[in-house]
Design a protein around this motif. Structure first.
Motif, PDB file in Angstrom:
ATOM      1  N   GLY A   1       0.743  -1.311   0.088  1.00 50.61           N
ATOM      2  CA  GLY A   1       0.109  -0.153  -0.097  1.00 50.61           C
ATOM      3  C   GLY A   1       0.950   1.277   0.099  1.00 50.61           C
ATOM      4  N   HIS A   2       1.111   1.616   1.125  1.00 53.15           N
ATOM      5  CA  HIS A   2       2.139   2.902   1.335  1.00 53.15           C
ATOM      6  C   HIS A   2       3.682   2.689   0.971  1.00 53.15           C
ATOM      7  CE1 HIS A   2       3.357   6.571   3.218  1.00 53.15           C
ATOM      8  NE2 HIS A   2       4.029   5.854   4.130  1.00 53.15           N
ATOM      9  N   THR A   3       3.914   1.334   1.145  1.00 56.46           N
ATOM     10  CA  THR A   3       5.118   0.886   0.814  1.00 56.46           C
ATOM     11  C   THR A   3       5.135  -0.775   0.477  1.00 56.46           C
ATOM     12  OG1 THR A   3       5.931   0.183   2.999  1.00 56.46           O
ATOM     13  CG2 THR A   3       6.293   2.589   2.397  1.00 56.46           C
ATOM     14  N   ASN A   4       6.227  -1.305   0.227  1.00 53.71           N
ATOM     15  CA  ASN A   4       6.398  -2.760   0.107  1.00 53.71           C
ATOM     16  C   ASN A   4       6.544  -3.426   1.542  1.00 53.71           C
ATOM     17  OD1 ASN A   4       8.898  -2.428   0.520  1.00 53.71           O
ATOM     18  ND2 ASN A   4       9.406  -3.168  -1.577  1.00 53.71           N
ATOM     19  N   GLY A   5       6.600  -2.708   2.645  1.00 55.28           N
ATOM     20  CA  GLY A   5       7.114  -3.226   3.797  1.00 55.28           C
ATOM     21  C   GLY A   5       6.014  -3.088   4.937  1.00 55.28           C
ATOM     22  N   ASP A   6       4.814  -2.356   4.392  1.00 49.40           N
ATOM     23  CA  ASP A   6       3.825  -1.871   5.508  1.00 49.40           C
ATOM     24  C   ASP A   6       3.570  -3.266   6.316  1.00 49.40           C
ATOM     25  OD1 ASP A   6       3.706   0.432   4.483  1.00 49.40           O
ATOM     26  OD2 ASP A   6       2.043  -0.435   2.858  1.00 49.40           O
TER      27      ASP A   6
ATOM     28  N   PHE B   1      -0.374   8.560   0.459  1.00 53.30           N
ATOM     29  CA  PHE B   1       0.796   8.667  -0.322  1.00 53.30           C
ATOM     30  C   PHE B   1       1.240   7.357  -0.649  1.00 53.30           C
ATOM     31  CE2 PHE B   1       5.384   8.740  -0.341  1.00 53.30           C
ATOM     32  CZ  PHE B   1       5.732   9.349  -1.561  1.00 53.30           C
ATOM     33  N   MET B   2       1.564   7.160  -1.884  1.00 55.94           N
ATOM     34  CA  MET B   2       2.103   5.647  -2.483  1.00 55.94           C
ATOM     35  C   MET B   2       3.272   6.031  -2.610  1.00 55.94           C
ATOM     36  SD  MET B   2      -1.644   5.376  -4.672  1.00 55.94           S
ATOM     37  CE  MET B   2      -1.689   7.329  -4.104  1.00 55.94           C
ATOM     38  N   ASP B   3       4.261   5.375  -1.883  1.00 54.36           N
ATOM     39  CA  ASP B   3       5.645   5.411  -2.115  1.00 54.36           C
ATOM     40  C   ASP B   3       6.197   4.596  -3.050  1.00 54.36           C
ATOM     41  OD1 ASP B   3       8.375   5.600  -2.045  1.00 54.36           O
ATOM     42  OD2 ASP B   3       8.787   5.714   0.229  1.00 54.36           O
ATOM     43  N   TYR B   4       6.046   4.910  -4.559  1.00 58.73           N
ATOM     44  CA  TYR B   4       6.422   4.078  -5.384  1.00 58.73           C
ATOM     45  C   TYR B   4       7.990   3.611  -5.654  1.00 58.73           C
ATOM     46  CZ  TYR B   4       1.594   3.911  -7.300  1.00 58.73           C
ATOM     47  OH  TYR B   4       0.330   3.695  -7.396  1.00 58.73           O
ATOM     48  N   GLY B   5       8.706   4.718  -5.022  1.00 55.24           N
ATOM     49  CA  GLY B   5      10.067   4.259  -5.024  1.00 55.24           C
ATOM     50  C   GLY B   5      10.412   3.079  -4.123  1.00 55.24           C
ATOM     51  N   ASN B   6       9.402   2.973  -3.119  1.00 58.74           N
ATOM     52  CA  ASN B   6       9.948   1.404  -2.096  1.00 58.74           C
ATOM     53  C   ASN B   6       8.705   0.940  -2.299  1.00 58.74           C
ATOM     54  OD1 ASN B   6      12.295   2.411  -0.401  1.00 58.74           O
ATOM     55  ND2 ASN B   6      11.196   4.398  -0.505  1.00 58.74           N
TER      56      ASN B   6
ATOM     57  N   PHE C   1       3.482  16.895  -1.070  1.00 61.39           N
ATOM     58  CA  PHE C   1       4.217  15.512  -1.630  1.00 61.39           C
ATOM     59  C   PHE C   1       3.395  14.268  -1.889  1.00 61.39           C
ATOM     60  CE2 PHE C   1       8.716  16.136  -1.436  1.00 61.39           C
ATOM     61  CZ  PHE C   1       8.674  17.256  -0.716  1.00 61.39           C
ATOM     62  N   ALA C   2       1.945  14.339  -1.055  1.00 63.60           N
ATOM     63  CA  ALA C   2       1.241  13.409  -1.668  1.00 63.60           C
ATOM     64  C   ALA C   2       0.896  13.250  -3.115  1.00 63.60           C
ATOM     65  CB  ALA C   2      -0.182  13.371  -0.772  1.00 63.60           C
ATOM     66  N   ALA C   3       0.846  14.365  -3.541  1.00 68.91           N
ATOM     67  CA  ALA C   3       0.445  14.508  -4.997  1.00 68.91           C
ATOM     68  C   ALA C   3       1.703  14.128  -5.934  1.00 68.91           C
ATOM     69  CB  ALA C   3       0.192  16.093  -5.398  1.00 68.91           C
ATOM     70  N   SER C   4       2.622  13.730  -5.516  1.00 71.14           N
ATOM     71  CA  SER C   4       3.862  13.448  -6.265  1.00 71.14           C
ATOM     72  C   SER C   4       3.710  12.029  -6.633  1.00 71.14           C
ATOM     73  CB  SER C   4       5.144  13.640  -5.506  1.00 71.14           C
ATOM     74  OG  SER C   4       5.468  12.475  -4.347  1.00 71.14           O
ATOM     75  N   SER C   5       2.734  11.348  -5.803  1.00 73.84           N
ATOM     76  CA  SER C   5       2.533   9.730  -6.121  1.00 73.84           C
ATOM     77  C   SER C   5       1.326   9.524  -7.151  1.00 73.84           C
ATOM     78  CB  SER C   5       2.350   8.930  -4.955  1.00 73.84           C
ATOM     79  OG  SER C   5       0.923   9.557  -4.348  1.00 73.84           O
ATOM     80  N   ILE C   6       0.665  10.781  -7.743  1.00 74.47           N
ATOM     81  CA  ILE C   6      -0.306  10.368  -8.788  1.00 74.47           C
ATOM     82  C   ILE C   6       0.024  10.272 -10.128  1.00 74.47           C
ATOM     83  CG2 ILE C   6      -2.190  11.580  -9.674  1.00 74.47           C
ATOM     84  CD1 ILE C   6      -2.582  10.646  -6.828  1.00 74.47           C
ATOM     85  N   PRO C   7       1.442  10.769 -10.500  1.00 75.18           N
ATOM     86  CA  PRO C   7       1.901  10.174 -11.682  1.00 75.18           C
ATOM     87  C   PRO C   7       2.078   8.773 -11.981  1.00 75.18           C
ATOM     88  CG  PRO C   7       2.717  12.339 -11.222  1.00 75.18           C
ATOM     89  CD  PRO C   7       1.961  11.914  -9.860  1.00 75.18           C
ATOM     90  N   ASN C   8       2.868   8.496 -10.681  1.00 78.61           N
ATOM     91  CA  ASN C   8       3.175   7.115 -10.581  1.00 78.61           C
ATOM     92  C   ASN C   8       1.869   5.931 -10.467  1.00 78.61           C
ATOM     93  OD1 ASN C   8       5.855   7.584 -10.749  1.00 78.61           O
ATOM     94  ND2 ASN C   8       5.754   7.990  -8.509  1.00 78.61           N
ATOM     95  N   LEU C   9       0.689   6.494 -10.024  1.00 77.58           N
ATOM     96  CA  LEU C   9      -0.459   5.917  -9.942  1.00 77.58           C
ATOM     97  C   LEU C   9      -1.013   5.649 -11.307  1.00 77.58           C
ATOM     98  CD1 LEU C   9      -2.870   4.447  -8.187  1.00 77.58           C
ATOM     99  CD2 LEU C   9      -3.855   6.787  -8.292  1.00 77.58           C
ATOM    100  N   TYR C  10      -0.754   6.559 -12.244  1.00 80.24           N
ATOM    101  CA  TYR C  10      -1.151   6.348 -13.694  1.00 80.24           C
ATOM    102  C   TYR C  10      -0.390   5.429 -14.172  1.00 80.24           C
ATOM    103  CZ  TYR C  10      -1.182   7.222 -18.647  1.00 80.24           C
ATOM    104  OH  TYR C  10      -1.382   6.948 -20.121  1.00 80.24           O
ATOM    105  N   ASP C  11       1.108   5.109 -13.953  1.00 67.88           N
ATOM    106  CA  ASP C  11       1.990   4.370 -14.397  1.00 67.88           C
ATOM    107  C   ASP C  11       1.482   2.824 -14.029  1.00 67.88           C
ATOM    108  OD1 ASP C  11       3.414   6.461 -15.655  1.00 67.88           O
ATOM    109  OD2 ASP C  11       4.843   6.372 -13.930  1.00 67.88           O
ATOM    110  N   GLU C  12       1.047   2.743 -12.756  1.00 63.53           N
ATOM    111  CA  GLU C  12       0.781   1.501 -12.351  1.00 63.53           C
ATOM    112  C   GLU C  12      -0.709   1.140 -12.810  1.00 63.53           C
ATOM    113  OE1 GLU C  12      -0.499   1.628  -8.058  1.00 63.53           O
ATOM    114  OE2 GLU C  12       0.010  -0.755  -7.888  1.00 63.53           O
ATOM    115  N   LEU C  13      -1.438   1.758 -12.916  1.00 65.05           N
ATOM    116  CA  LEU C  13      -2.863   1.506 -13.162  1.00 65.05           C
ATOM    117  C   LEU C  13      -2.901   1.275 -15.057  1.00 65.05           C
ATOM    118  CD1 LEU C  13      -5.229   3.922 -11.526  1.00 65.05           C
ATOM    119  CD2 LEU C  13      -4.529   1.537 -10.939  1.00 65.05           C
ATOM    120  N   SER C  14      -2.072   2.111 -15.750  1.00 67.92           N
ATOM    121  CA  SER C  14      -1.962   1.781 -17.111  1.00 67.92           C
ATOM    122  C   SER C  14      -0.857   0.605 -17.597  1.00 67.92           C
ATOM    123  CB  SER C  14      -1.527   2.909 -18.001  1.00 67.92           C
ATOM    124  OG  SER C  14      -0.155   3.389 -17.312  1.00 67.92           O
ATOM    125  N   GLY C  15      -0.261  -0.002 -16.420  1.00 71.52           N
ATOM    126  CA  GLY C  15       0.375  -1.185 -16.588  1.00 71.52           C
ATOM    127  C   GLY C  15       1.871  -0.807 -16.830  1.00 71.52           C
TER     128      GLY C  15
END
Ligand code: ZN
Length: 284
Positions: free
Chosen positions: A156-161, A184-189, A268-282
Motif C-alpha cells: 500500500g504505502h510501501t512494500n514493507g507495511d 501517499f503511495m511510495d512507489y520508490g519503495n 508531496f502526496a500529489a507526487s505519487s499520482i503520476p506513478n499511480l497512472y503508470d501503475e494503473l496503465s501497466g
C-alpha cells in the motif's frame, strides 16, 4: 500525510538533500505528549509518526519511534508511565518519521523488529538502524502476559507495511497504511495504490475496534473501512480515466477526489499520482 511529518518521509523517499531535510525536520518540531488509548497502552503524538507504548510485566513494547532527535523525549514520556525498560521496538514501515529512532533504541539494548522490506529499504536509503530481526509474513513478541503481533498483509504505502495488533486490547497500529488525509503511495519503495484496498481488507480480518493511524488522532474500525472505500473509489476513477486513454498529464489533471476530502493539488502526496497512472496503465 498532509502534515509536515509526511513531507519528511516523502522527502527521504524522493531523495531530497540532507540539509533541506534537516531544515524541514526542525521546522516541524512539536513537543511530544502521551495519551492513554487503552489499559496499559499509550500513544505519543507530536513530531513524526504516532508511537504506541505498551507496558507489560517485565518491559515495554514500542511501535514506531519517530525521528532520531525525538528519542530522548520519547523516553521521557515513557518514563512518566513506567520505570520498566523498552524491550522491543516494532517498525510499521521504513520511513524516517517512523523508524528514525531505531539506532538509539538498539544502542540502549532494545531489540528492533521489522518486515524484511523495512530492513532492505532502510539499508538502500542509507538510513540508520535497520531492524536486525526481520519477518516475511508475521512475528509475535511476548513480554510477560502481553503479546504484540506484527502482520505484513500486502502493499500500500510501501512494500514493507506492517500492522501491529494488540489482541487482548483489540487495538491495531496501522502505520501509514491509514492516515487522516490523502494517502501517499511510495512507489520508490514498492508502494501500490491498486493493491492498497485489498491490503486493508486483509487487515479487517483481524479482530480490533480501535485503530491508531500513522499520524493524527485515534480512530475506529469504521473509520478504517471508510478510508478503504475511499481508496477503492479513487482507484476506480483512475481506472476509468486510463480506460478512456488519457495521458499521464491528463490523468493528473482529471483525477478528482476532492469530494472524498483528499487534496492532491499540491504537496508531496500529489507526487505519487503520476506513478499511480503508470501503475494503473501497466507501466509499473
Ligand atoms: Zn510513511
Amino acid at each position: 500525510m498532509r502534515a509536515k511529518a509526511g513531507i519528511i518521509a516523502i522527502a527521504a523517499a524522493v531523495g531530497i538533500g540532507a540539509a533541506a531535510l534537516t531544515a524541514l525536520t526542525q521546522q516541524q518540531a512539536q513537543p511530544l505528549t502521551a495519551e492513554e488509548v487503552a489499559d496499559g497502552l499509550y500513544i505519543i503524538v507530536g513530531s513524526g509518526g504516532n508511537v504506541a507504548v505498551r507496558v507489560a510485566g517485565g518491559g515495554v513494547i514500542v511501535v514506531d519511534d519517530k525521528f532520531e532527535q525525538n528519542y530522548d523525549e520519547i523516553m521521557e514520556r515513557i518514563g512518566e508511565v513506567t520505570d520498566l525498560p523498552v524491550r522491543y521496538v516494532i517498525n510499521t514501515h521504513h520511513h524516517g518519521d517512523h523508524s528514525g529512532g531505531n539506532a538509539r533504541f538498539l544502542a540502549a539494548d532494545a531489540q528492533v523488529i521489522g518486515h524484511e522490506n523495512v530492513r532492505a529499504n532502510i539499508i538502500r536509503g542509507n538510513q540508520a538502524g535497520p531492524p536486525p530481526v526481520v519477518f516475511s509474513e508475521s512475528a509475535t513478541v511476548h513480554v510477560g502476559d502481553v503479546r504484540a503481533e506484527a502482520h505484513h498483509l500486502g502493499r500500500g504505502h510501501t512494500n514493507g507495511d506492517s500492522v501491529i495488533l494488540f489482541p487482548d486490547l483489540g487495538v491495531v497500529h496501522m502505520g501509514d497504511l491509514f492516515v487522516g488525509a490523502a494517502p501517499f503511495m511510495d512507489y520508490g519503495n514498492g508502494g501500490s495504490g491498486a493493491e492498497w484496498a485489498q491490503t486493508i481488507d486483509n487487515v479487517l480480518e483481524l479482530e480490533f475496534e480501535t485503530v491508531i493511524p500513522g499520524h493524527g488522532a485515534v480512530m475506529t474500525r469504521a473509520d478504517l473501512m471508510a478510508f478503504r472505500d475511499n481508496i477503492e473509489t479513487m482507484i476506480e476513477r483512475g481506472r476509468t480515466l486510463v480506460s478512456e486513454g488519457v495521458s499521464q498529464d491528463e490523468f493528473v489533471e482529471q483525477l478528482d477526489v476532492s469530494d472524498i476530502g483528499w487534496d492532491y493539488s499540491g504537496g508531496f502526496a500529489a507526487s505519487s499520482i503520476p506513478n499511480l497512472y503508470d501503475e494503473l496503465s501497466g507501466g509499473e
